[in-house]
Scaffold this active site. Structure first.
Site, PDB file in Angstrom:
ATOM      1  N   ASP A 114       0.833  -1.200   0.000  1.00  0.00           N
ATOM      2  CA  ASP A 114       0.000   0.000   0.000  1.00  0.00           C
ATOM      3  C   ASP A 114       0.879   1.267   0.000  1.00  0.00           C
ATOM      4  O   ASP A 114       1.689   1.464   0.901  1.00  0.00           O
ATOM      5  CB  ASP A 114      -0.876  -0.062   1.265  1.00  0.00           C
ATOM      6  CG  ASP A 114      -2.006   0.947   1.250  1.00  0.00           C
ATOM      7  OD1 ASP A 114      -2.010   1.832   0.387  1.00  0.00           O
ATOM      8  OD2 ASP A 114      -2.879   0.831   2.130  1.00  0.00           O
TER       9      ASP A 114
ATOM     10  N   ASP B  98     -10.575   4.205  -1.144  1.00  0.00           N
ATOM     11  CA  ASP B  98     -11.177   3.186  -0.276  1.00  0.00           C
ATOM     12  C   ASP B  98     -12.702   3.130  -0.391  1.00  0.00           C
ATOM     13  O   ASP B  98     -13.379   4.153  -0.395  1.00  0.00           O
ATOM     14  CB  ASP B  98     -10.826   3.473   1.191  1.00  0.00           C
ATOM     15  CG  ASP B  98      -9.358   3.211   1.474  1.00  0.00           C
ATOM     16  OD1 ASP B  98      -8.582   3.009   0.515  1.00  0.00           O
ATOM     17  OD2 ASP B  98      -8.995   3.215   2.658  1.00  0.00           O
TER      18      ASP B  98
HETATM   19  C1  GLA Z   1      -5.422   2.228   2.877  1.00  0.00           C
HETATM   20  C2  GLA Z   1      -5.958   1.125   1.989  1.00  0.00           C
HETATM   21  C3  GLA Z   1      -7.001   0.333   2.773  1.00  0.00           C
HETATM   22  C4  GLA Z   1      -6.364  -0.232   4.032  1.00  0.00           C
HETATM   23  C5  GLA Z   1      -5.764   0.885   4.863  1.00  0.00           C
HETATM   24  C6  GLA Z   1      -4.962   0.355   6.030  1.00  0.00           C
HETATM   25  O1  GLA Z   1      -6.397   3.180   3.175  1.00  0.00           O
HETATM   26  O2  GLA Z   1      -6.508   1.643   0.806  1.00  0.00           O
HETATM   27  O3  GLA Z   1      -7.512  -0.708   1.963  1.00  0.00           O
HETATM   28  O4  GLA Z   1      -5.392  -1.171   3.672  1.00  0.00           O
HETATM   29  O5  GLA Z   1      -4.898   1.698   4.086  1.00  0.00           O
HETATM   30  O6  GLA Z   1      -4.338   1.355   6.744  1.00  0.00           O
END
Ligand code: GLA
Length: 512
Positions: free
Chosen positions: A273, A333
């Site tokens: 990520d 998200d």
């Molecule tokens: C980001 C990702 C999420 C999750 C969070 C965890 O926002 O897009 O899917 O993994 O980080 O902190």
């Protein structure tokens, strides 16, 4: 006499000493400077923000520094050893007011921060250097090359991920129970295999630089063994930056070492990520950063699915396969709301042709069963993700699923569409702004999946003509994948009454 005079002066002397010393004490404490504010997360880690304070008399000004955000403080005072100031994180609807209160002792601030509407959080602020808030240097990036295909994820990965339901509250016990439930609920039989731990498992690095897990996860290898003993696979999460999105230890500068550790622990899936890497690298450099990890995973000599998470920046679908990506997030998200899910899901058609066996668009994890959408909306979620050949990563609590949730997540007729081995792209037939959305997808046996979606808030009838979906002069037989029944269709087409935010999902067997 002398004694008496001394005695009568004593209280005055004591009072003077007290006043002078207390004035000196408070006067000595000038909070001007750079501070690191650490809030314990309860698992051996700390969430860090920085404070750049300026004191002028009893007035405090300055800023709070959180990642790359610098937020001015207001209403700052320091009186009688008590510090108070306020900030606002974000703007518009997302603005969150935060109030800080602290006491100062021995050049440390025992500080409480309270986000509007949340529990106060206690921590300690200590002096540090301004450099501590700066991201580390850019690492040298490799020349571009195509990372060899790892031969995994020939169909979109299926499993579960901790984030949507548990966020920072995931631990070893929960993961084991989810693995148990994955088997006992029938999810495993329906094809869900990966049990993926998202952010907040990370601890610190040991003296050799090896990543460790935090107190919520006492033994990652034992956990992987347990999940494997159920016939399942296990995944974890990291970031190419120094910190993950939740502020935990990232992989920055330890790419090879972390890949080796994941392999030694027996992990089968990595979600990588972007997060704090955005403070170090330019978006254009992302491909090199991900390639580095793609190579490191291959060198770790264990089959590990590589999931890119950088929210679709820089048209990742054009280079995701080159860095060894098996899937790549295409959006920000998701949340458990119709607006979020439908906005993401219906925006995926233009990039659908970039997906292919081994390399999938990822419109984010499922919210089915998390409780804030209706059953019709969750059926839309599942049907749309299946048409898009999206990874199916359940994001709910598998230990306590209602029958309705089970019937949606484990609809095998819908899963078969998602998992079609050819991975042909979905096509939107209707206009982009139509509320009645018609979507088709060709399947490997020549049949066609047809979704009739109603994005409006009222029930509506959606008509589809075979001519309009490329089935001119074909004989069509239809099966409704939510009713689990054959449905009669006319020679010209089909007319479905579709509930608000709902779907009619058909599989069309086509012959001449
Ligand atoms: C980001 C990702 C999420 C999750 C969070 C965890 O926002 O897009 O899917 O993994 O980080 O902190």
């Amino acid at each position: 006499m002398v004694e008496g005079r001394q005695r009568s002066f004593l209280p005055a002397i004591l009072i003077t000493i007290f006043l002078v010393s207390s004035t000196l004490l408070f006067a000595q404490t000038d909070l001007t400077g750079f501070w690191v504010f650490r809030i314990p997360t309860g698992d051996g880690n700390f969430r860090e923000t920085f404070l750049d304070l300026k004191q002028n008399g009893d007035q405090i000004t300055g800023k709070v520094i959180a990642g790359s955000r610098e937020i001015p403080i207001s209403g700052g005072t320091f009186k009688d050893g008590k510090l108070h100031f306020e900030t606002t994180f974000g703007t518009g609807e997302r603005a969150r007011h935060v109030v800080y209160d602290g006491t100062v002792q021995n050049d440390k601030i025992e500080l409480t921060s309270q986000f509007q509407g949340r529990e106060p959080q206690k921590g300690t602020a200590e002096r540090t250097k301004p450099e501590a808030a700066q991201p580390p240097a850019k690492l040298p990036l490799p020349a571009f090359h195509d990372v060899p295909d790892n031969a995994l994820a020939r169909t979109p990965p299926m499993g579960w991920n901790s984030w949507n339901k548990f966020a920072g509250k995931v631990d070893d016990k929960t993961v084991r129970e989810i693995a148990d439930a994955m088997v006992s609920s029938g999810m495993k039989d329906a094809g869900y295999i990966y049990v993926n731990i998202d952010d907040t498992w990370e601890g610190q690095r040991d003296a050799q630089g090896n990543i460790t897990s935090n107190t919520k996860f006492p033994d990652m290898k034992a956990l992987a063994d347990y999940v494997h003993s159920k016939g399942l696979k296990i995944g974890l999460y990291s970031s190419p930056g120094p910190k993950t999105c939740a502020g935990y230890e990232g992989t920055y500068g330890h790419e090879e070492q972390d890949a080796q550790t994941y392999a030694q622990w027996g992990f089968d899936y990595l979600k990588y990520d972007w997060c704090s890497a955005s403070r170090i690298y330019k978006n254009e450099e992302m491909q090199g950063v991900y390639q580095k990890m793609g190579d490191a995973l291959l060198r770790a000599r264990r089959p590990i699915v590589f999931s890119l998470c950088q929210y679709g920046i820089n048209e990742v679908w054009t280079w995701g396969p080159k860095v060894g990506g098996n899937l790549w997030r295409t959006t920000g998200d998701i949340s458990d709301r119709w607006e979020s899910m439908s906005k993401i899901g219906f925006a995926q058609f233009d990039i659908a042709p970039y997906a292919r066996p081994g390399h999938w668009n990822d419109p984010d994890m499922l919210e089915i069963g998390n409780g804030s959408m209706s059953a019709d909306e969750y059926r839309t979620h599942m049907s749309l993700w299946a048409l898009l050949a999206a990874p199916l990563l359940a994001g709910n609590d598998l230990r306590s699923m209602s029958d309705e949730t089970k019937s949606i997540l484990m609809n095998k007729e819908v899963i078969v569409i998602d998992q079609d081995p050819d991975g042909h792209p979905a096509r939107r037939i209707s206009d982009a702004d139509a509320t009645g959305v018609i979507v088709t997808r060709l399947l490997h046996d020549g049949s066609v999946a047809l979704g009739l979606f109603n994005r409006s808030d009222q029930p509506q009838t959606i008509d589809v003509k075979w001519d309009n979906i490329g089935l001119t002069r074909r004989k069509v037989q239809a099966r409704d994948l939510w009713k689990h029944a054959e449905v009669p269709v006319s020679a010209e087409g089909y007319s479905a009454s579709v509930p608000a935010h709902g779907v009619v999902f058909l599989k069309l067997a086509v012959s001449r």
